[in-house]
Design a protein around this motif. Structure first.
Motif, mmCIF file in Angstrom:
data_model
loop_
_atom_site.group_PDB
_atom_site.id
_atom_site.type_symbol
_atom_site.label_atom_id
_atom_site.label_comp_id
_atom_site.label_asym_id
_atom_site.label_seq_id
_atom_site.Cartn_x
_atom_site.Cartn_y
_atom_site.Cartn_z
ATOM 1 N N LEU A 1 8.339 5.238 4.155
ATOM 2 C CA LEU A 1 7.457 6.057 4.998
ATOM 3 C C LEU A 1 7.692 7.542 4.724
ATOM 4 O O LEU A 1 6.749 8.324 4.594
ATOM 5 N N ALA A 2 8.958 7.922 4.619
ATOM 6 C CA ALA A 2 9.296 9.327 4.380
ATOM 7 C C ALA A 2 8.743 9.808 3.039
ATOM 8 O O ALA A 2 8.233 10.931 2.938
ATOM 9 N N GLN B 1 -4.942 8.598 6.219
ATOM 10 C CA GLN B 1 -5.549 7.271 6.091
ATOM 11 C C GLN B 1 -4.601 6.168 6.573
ATOM 12 O O GLN B 1 -4.940 5.001 6.498
ATOM 13 N N GLY B 2 -3.421 6.544 7.033
ATOM 14 C CA GLY B 2 -2.419 5.572 7.467
ATOM 15 C C GLY B 2 -1.288 5.503 6.452
ATOM 16 O O GLY B 2 -1.380 6.047 5.357
ATOM 17 N N LEU B 3 -0.211 4.842 6.827
ATOM 18 C CA LEU B 3 0.963 4.714 5.971
ATOM 19 C C LEU B 3 1.151 3.269 5.527
ATOM 20 O O LEU B 3 0.916 2.346 6.295
ATOM 21 N N GLY B 4 1.597 3.105 4.290
ATOM 22 C CA GLY B 4 1.945 1.778 3.807
ATOM 23 C C GLY B 4 3.252 1.336 4.443
ATOM 24 O O GLY B 4 4.132 2.143 4.717
ATOM 25 N N LYS B 5 3.375 0.034 4.686
ATOM 26 C CA LYS B 5 4.563 -0.499 5.346
ATOM 27 C C LYS B 5 5.598 -0.966 4.333
ATOM 28 O O LYS B 5 5.263 -1.371 3.232
ATOM 29 N N CYS B 6 6.836 -0.929 4.769
ATOM 30 C CA CYS B 6 7.963 -1.377 3.980
ATOM 31 C C CYS B 6 9.102 -1.653 4.965
ATOM 32 O O CYS B 6 9.036 -1.237 6.122
ATOM 33 N N SER B 7 10.130 -2.337 4.502
ATOM 34 C CA SER B 7 11.250 -2.659 5.389
ATOM 35 C C SER B 7 12.298 -1.558 5.466
ATOM 36 O O SER B 7 13.382 -1.772 5.991
ATOM 37 N N THR B 8 11.995 -0.379 4.950
ATOM 38 C CA THR B 8 12.901 0.761 5.076
ATOM 39 C C THR B 8 12.090 2.024 5.389
ATOM 40 O O THR B 8 10.998 2.207 4.849
ATOM 41 N N VAL B 9 12.630 2.858 6.238
ATOM 42 C CA VAL B 9 11.928 4.089 6.610
ATOM 43 C C VAL B 9 11.840 5.065 5.446
ATOM 44 O O VAL B 9 11.015 5.973 5.466
ATOM 45 N N ALA B 10 12.658 4.878 4.419
ATOM 46 C CA ALA B 10 12.598 5.763 3.259
ATOM 47 C C ALA B 10 11.197 5.723 2.635
ATOM 48 O O ALA B 10 10.687 6.751 2.181
ATOM 49 N N TYR C 1 0.851 -1.179 0.000
ATOM 50 C CA TYR C 1 0.000 0.000 0.000
ATOM 51 C C TYR C 1 0.889 1.232 0.000
ATOM 52 O O TYR C 1 1.914 1.269 0.679
ATOM 53 N N PHE C 2 0.538 2.237 -0.792
ATOM 54 C CA PHE C 2 1.229 3.516 -0.764
ATOM 55 C C PHE C 2 0.196 4.575 -0.445
ATOM 56 O O PHE C 2 -0.796 4.734 -1.164
ATOM 57 N N ALA C 3 0.404 5.293 0.638
ATOM 58 C CA ALA C 3 -0.558 6.299 1.101
ATOM 59 C C ALA C 3 -0.345 7.615 0.366
ATOM 60 O O ALA C 3 0.719 8.225 0.461
ATOM 61 N N THR C 4 -1.348 8.034 -0.372
ATOM 62 C CA THR C 4 -1.302 9.369 -0.971
ATOM 63 C C THR C 4 -1.879 10.400 -0.001
ATOM 64 O O THR C 4 -1.702 11.583 -0.172
ATOM 65 N N ARG D 1 7.654 -1.229 -6.071
ATOM 66 C CA ARG D 1 6.916 -1.376 -7.337
ATOM 67 C C ARG D 1 5.581 -0.626 -7.241
ATOM 68 O O ARG D 1 5.158 0.035 -8.193
ATOM 69 N N MET D 2 4.932 -0.749 -6.091
ATOM 70 C CA MET D 2 3.682 -0.020 -5.864
ATOM 71 C C MET D 2 3.939 1.489 -5.933
ATOM 72 O O MET D 2 3.192 2.235 -6.563
ATOM 73 N N LEU D 3 4.996 1.941 -5.297
ATOM 74 C CA LEU D 3 5.365 3.352 -5.337
ATOM 75 C C LEU D 3 5.520 3.824 -6.784
ATOM 76 O O LEU D 3 5.000 4.872 -7.160
ATOM 77 N N GLN D 4 6.218 3.049 -7.595
ATOM 78 C CA GLN D 4 6.447 3.462 -8.977
ATOM 79 C C GLN D 4 5.141 3.519 -9.766
ATOM 80 O O GLN D 4 4.937 4.417 -10.576
ATOM 81 N N ARG D 5 4.222 2.595 -9.505
ATOM 82 C CA ARG D 5 2.908 2.637 -10.173
ATOM 83 C C ARG D 5 2.149 3.909 -9.791
ATOM 84 O O ARG D 5 1.566 4.577 -10.648
ATOM 85 N N VAL D 6 2.182 4.245 -8.501
ATOM 86 C CA VAL D 6 1.504 5.463 -8.043
ATOM 87 C C VAL D 6 2.170 6.689 -8.654
ATOM 88 O O VAL D 6 1.490 7.620 -9.098
ATOM 89 N N CYS D 7 3.490 6.702 -8.705
ATOM 90 C CA CYS D 7 4.204 7.831 -9.319
ATOM 91 C C CYS D 7 3.792 7.993 -10.777
ATOM 92 O O CYS D 7 3.543 9.110 -11.235
ATOM 93 N N ASP D 8 3.725 6.886 -11.508
ATOM 94 C CA ASP D 8 3.329 6.945 -12.913
ATOM 95 C C ASP D 8 1.908 7.488 -13.061
ATOM 96 O O ASP D 8 1.634 8.302 -13.936
#
Length: 108
Positions: A20-21, A9-18, A2-5, A70-77
């Motif tokens: 979240l930032a 609504q909450g933040l998507g999780k990942c194994s790096t704080v980058a 999940y990537f939070a725009t 990969r989710m981040l890149q889809r949202v960016c696109d």
């Protein structure tokens, strides 16, 4: 993944704080982010730690790093955002998150 725009609504999780930032920066209105120092290696940190936590990054690489980015890149696109990986030694493939030489990026 999940990537939070909208971080309300909450933040998507990942194994790096980058990750979240990046969500917070986009919520604040930034449409371009350059990541420096996101090597994602398991070689430890650039600073000394008396009792370092065990690294689990590569044990969860697919779901913890690749899928969220990969989710981040889809949202960016979709949104017209840009996120650049300016970390030459980054373990994250440029096919997942575009890499740019940090010196070139800083000259823009």
């Amino acid at each position: 993944p999940y990537f939070a725009t909208d971080v309300r609504q909450g933040l998507g999780k990942c194994s790096t704080v980058a990750y979240l930032a990046i969500q917070i920066l986009h919520h604040l209105g930034f449409d371009e982010v350059a990541l420096f120092g996101m090597d994602l290696s398991v070689d430890g940190h650039f600073y000394e730690e008396d009792n370092p936590w065990p690294q689990t990054l590569h044990g969860n690489w697919d779901k913890g790093i690749e899928e969220p980015f990969r989710m981040l890149q889809r949202v960016c696109d979709q949104q017209g955002w840009r996120v650049w990986n300016c970390s030459p030694a980054s373990c994250l493939d440029a096919a997942i998150l575009p890499k740019v030489d940090p010196n070139i990026y800083l000259q823009q």
